[in-house]
Design an enzyme around this catalytic site. Sequence first.
Site, PDB file in Angstrom:
ATOM      1  CB  SER A  52      -0.667  -0.193   1.310  1.00 13.03           C
ATOM      2  OG  SER A  52      -1.751  -1.131   1.335  1.00 13.03           O
ATOM      3  CD  GLN A  53      -0.448   6.814  -1.558  1.00  9.65           C
ATOM      4  OE1 GLN A  53      -1.740   6.414  -2.107  1.00  9.65           O
ATOM      5  NE2 GLN A  53      -0.360   7.994  -2.151  1.00  9.65           N
TER       6      GLN A  53
END
Length: 219
Positions: free
Chosen positions: A69-70
Amino acid sequence: MKTDYRGIGMTSQRTRDRLVTRLQERGIKNNEVLSVIREMPRHLFVDEALASRAYEDTALPIGHGQTISQPYIVAKMTEILLEDGPRQKILEVGTGSGYQTAVLSKLVERVYSVERISPLQNQARERFYQLKLNNIKLKHSDGNWGWEWYAPYDGIIVTCAPEHIPLELLKQLAPGGRLVIPVGTSQGQSLRVIDRQGDRYEETELDPVSFVPLLSGQI
Ligand code: SAH
């Protein structure tokens, strides 16, 4: 939070500080969360070939069609999860690289995390061992069913998107607990926060997001 990762080298403290500044600019306020992200060696959670991009605020491939995930979304979901704390016992659905798990492990007493893809889970387990994160328990299973054995949880965080919120996750949430989950399809998803008060569940819809889908079964 006192762990010293400088010996690992690879990416400078300045690069990490820049990431944290960017998260602050985007509205992340929880200093504990920011400080854990500043210290966490994200480059160890991606393939060596991608390590130089590990401190960009972007999702990156981790194999098997999945992504880490970012950092912004990790920070945001963690901040929301811990907002009305204290939350000691957390369930995560979708271990993936283990980055979100590792961030949580520095902020709560115990993290339980389930993953349906066995090789990803094994890699994550090795990273936790290397980083001496000892308060994480992993299970290879379909997170649609939560992890009943250790329920109820003060908080549940889901890092893949179902079309509908799995009922078991609602059941395994402790009274006073909070579930943070992206809901939707590849056509559109939004982040939802569900607070349980006794047997009442209150849902709040937040920003549009883009997660890999929550799939059934395990491989
Ligand atoms: N938090 C992770 C996100 C990885 S992407 C990270 O930052 O690296 C989402 C993960 O959810 C993938 O690894 C995917 O295999 C997993 N996943 C999807 N459906 C699942 C399910 N039903 N049960 C458990 N894990 C699931």
